[in-house]
Write a protein that holds these residues in place. Structure first.
Motif, PDB file in Angstrom:
ATOM      1  N   ALA A  17      11.393   0.990   3.675  1.00 24.61           N
ATOM      2  CA  ALA A  17      11.191   1.777   2.459  1.00 24.61           C
ATOM      3  C   ALA A  17      10.307   2.981   2.729  1.00 24.61           C
ATOM      4  O   ALA A  17       9.459   2.983   3.619  1.00 24.61           O
ATOM      5  CB  ALA A  17      10.570   0.904   1.367  1.00 24.61           C
ATOM      6  N   GLN A  18      10.523   3.998   1.919  1.00 23.97           N
ATOM      7  CA  GLN A  18       9.718   5.214   1.961  1.00 23.97           C
ATOM      8  C   GLN A  18       8.675   5.156   0.842  1.00 23.97           C
ATOM      9  O   GLN A  18       9.001   4.990  -0.329  1.00 23.97           O
ATOM     10  CB  GLN A  18      10.607   6.431   1.745  1.00 23.97           C
ATOM     11  N   LEU A  19       7.408   5.256   1.211  1.00 22.67           N
ATOM     12  CA  LEU A  19       6.349   5.347   0.214  1.00 22.67           C
ATOM     13  C   LEU A  19       6.122   6.810  -0.146  1.00 22.67           C
ATOM     14  O   LEU A  19       6.155   7.689   0.712  1.00 22.67           O
ATOM     15  CB  LEU A  19       5.043   4.765   0.745  1.00 22.67           C
ATOM     16  N   ARG A  20       5.841   7.048  -1.420  1.00 23.05           N
ATOM     17  CA  ARG A  20       5.460   8.379  -1.886  1.00 23.05           C
ATOM     18  C   ARG A  20       4.195   8.267  -2.720  1.00 23.05           C
ATOM     19  O   ARG A  20       4.074   7.350  -3.547  1.00 23.05           O
ATOM     20  CB  ARG A  20       6.581   9.008  -2.723  1.00 23.05           C
ATOM     21  N   PRO A  25       6.104  12.327   0.270  1.00 21.39           N
ATOM     22  CA  PRO A  25       6.441  11.227   1.182  1.00 21.39           C
ATOM     23  C   PRO A  25       5.298  10.932   2.145  1.00 21.39           C
ATOM     24  O   PRO A  25       4.697  11.837   2.728  1.00 21.39           O
ATOM     25  CB  PRO A  25       7.670  11.759   1.927  1.00 21.39           C
ATOM     26  N   LEU A  26       4.997   9.637   2.307  1.00 17.44           N
ATOM     27  CA  LEU A  26       3.984   9.200   3.265  1.00 17.44           C
ATOM     28  C   LEU A  26       4.604   8.730   4.570  1.00 17.44           C
ATOM     29  O   LEU A  26       4.022   8.912   5.641  1.00 17.44           O
ATOM     30  CB  LEU A  26       3.148   8.055   2.675  1.00 17.44           C
ATOM     31  N   GLY A  27       5.775   8.123   4.485  1.00 17.48           N
ATOM     32  CA  GLY A  27       6.431   7.600   5.673  1.00 17.48           C
ATOM     33  C   GLY A  27       7.101   6.272   5.374  1.00 17.48           C
ATOM     34  O   GLY A  27       6.917   5.672   4.312  1.00 17.48           O
ATOM     35  N   ASP A 211       4.790  -4.879  12.118  1.00 15.92           N
ATOM     36  CA  ASP A 211       4.061  -4.048  13.070  1.00 15.92           C
ATOM     37  C   ASP A 211       2.948  -3.302  12.327  1.00 15.92           C
ATOM     38  O   ASP A 211       3.222  -2.615  11.347  1.00 15.92           O
ATOM     39  CB  ASP A 211       5.048  -3.052  13.687  1.00 15.92           C
ATOM     40  N   PRO A 212       1.687  -3.412  12.761  1.00 18.18           N
ATOM     41  CA  PRO A 212       0.627  -2.642  12.086  1.00 18.18           C
ATOM     42  C   PRO A 212       0.930  -1.155  12.009  1.00 18.18           C
ATOM     43  O   PRO A 212       0.515  -0.484  11.067  1.00 18.18           O
ATOM     44  CB  PRO A 212      -0.604  -2.911  12.962  1.00 18.18           C
ATOM     45  N   GLY A 213       1.662  -0.635  13.004  1.00 15.15           N
ATOM     46  CA  GLY A 213       2.000   0.776  13.032  1.00 15.15           C
ATOM     47  C   GLY A 213       3.049   1.182  12.022  1.00 15.15           C
ATOM     48  O   GLY A 213       3.381   2.363  11.919  1.00 15.15           O
ATOM     49  N   ALA A 214       3.575   0.203  11.260  1.00 13.47           N
ATOM     50  CA  ALA A 214       4.557   0.504  10.220  1.00 13.47           C
ATOM     51  C   ALA A 214       4.112  -0.095   8.884  1.00 13.47           C
ATOM     52  O   ALA A 214       4.934  -0.536   8.089  1.00 13.47           O
ATOM     53  CB  ALA A 214       5.932  -0.030  10.612  1.00 13.47           C
ATOM     54  N   CYS A 215       2.796  -0.103   8.669  1.00 14.13           N
ATOM     55  CA  CYS A 215       2.235  -0.685   7.451  1.00 14.13           C
ATOM     56  C   CYS A 215       1.380   0.335   6.707  1.00 14.13           C
ATOM     57  O   CYS A 215       0.958   1.341   7.266  1.00 14.13           O
ATOM     58  CB  CYS A 215       1.349  -1.894   7.787  1.00 14.13           C
TER      59      CYS A 215
END
Length: 273
Positions: A17-20, A25-27, A211-215
């Protein structure tokens, strides 16, 4: 839930999912980790009552000549100021054990030996907990939390709670508001290492299979955000609406003033194959 002791094994979940934030957009994320008190929970009235009960109980343990100084020490340690809780104080951000040690330290500063100070603190804390009952009334959620959790869950985002509250307190809060169905896991003060150790994030992510890098991690204290950064979480977001006194968070972090500012959009899994 028992603590994980294995090193982070890698992610079993693709970014979904994409957060905004405020439309920006945050990522892409796999998971969002939430602090509880002051973030998910409007805990200030409950924590203020708890701090004041502890202060009154402590004052009853010393002579009248020591009470004014002990009150000042405890109010400063607990972060109780003019009928409010300091969002950066130990009542707001620290574990029960840290609050107990601070209480014993205040007793020691008015003349008690350390063994007696620690023993009295333990007895008082246990007595106050018992008087509150095994399932005290739960604090309300912060405004707009439930719709956000529902939207994140529907988008396939893994949701977790990482808090210095004890496991039973977190579970009671979630169940009281019907939120437990959205939450994949809990990391509490009962787990080791606990917040704010960055390894707590790594072990929790391993438990969740992300993955912490995708949180993203959302909290109301600098310790939450510093922990997230040190753990390699790219989206450390400060939540500011959980206290009567707005928390003063270190610069460089994006801030959320209302949950409606954070939105989510599910992505096409085929784009990440």
């Amino acid at each position: 839930m028992s603590p994980s002791t294995e090193p982070f094994p890698g992610s079993a979940v693709a970014p979904v999912a994409q957060l905004r934030l405020k439309g920006v957009p945050l990522g892409l994320v796999q998971a969002v980790l939430f602090d509880k008190d002051g973030t998910m929970s409007h805990s200030e009235p409950k924590l203020l009552a708890l701090a004041e009960a502890r202060i009154l109980a402590c004052l009853s343990q010393v002579g009248s000549g020591h009470r004014a100084r002990l009150r000042d020490l405890l109010e400063s340690a607990y972060g109780v100021r003019a009928g409010r809780i300091d969002p950066a104080g130990i009542t707001a951000v620290a574990s029960r054990m840290h609050n107990l040690i601070a209480t014993a330290t205040a007793f020691a500063q008015v003349g008690l030996g350390w063994p007696e100070a620690l023993n009295r603190s333990e007895i008082l804390f246990d007595s106050i907990d018992a008087a509150a009952g095994s399932e005290p009334a739960s604090a309300p959620t912060t405004k707009g939390l439930a719709p956000l959790l529902l939207a994140l869950d529907r988008a396939g985002v893994v949701l977790g709670v990482i808090s210095n509250d004890q496991t039973h307190g977190i579970k009671h809060f979630l169940a009281a508001h019907g939120l437990e169905k959205h939450i994949r896991g809990i990391w509490s003060a009962d787990h080791l290492p606990a917040k704010p150790n960055p390894l707590a994030v790594h072990h929790f992510c391993a438990q969740l299979g992300v993955d912490p890098g995708a949180c993203a991690l959302i909290g109301d204290a600098d310790s939450d955000l510093a922990m997230a950064v040190a753990a390699g979480i790219p989206h450390a977001l400060g939540y500011t609406a959980g206290w009567a006194t707005k928390p003063k968070l270190a610069g460089g972090h994006l801030l959320i003033d209302h949950w409606s500012e954070l939105t989510v959009q599910a992505t096409d899994p085929a784009n990440h194959a």
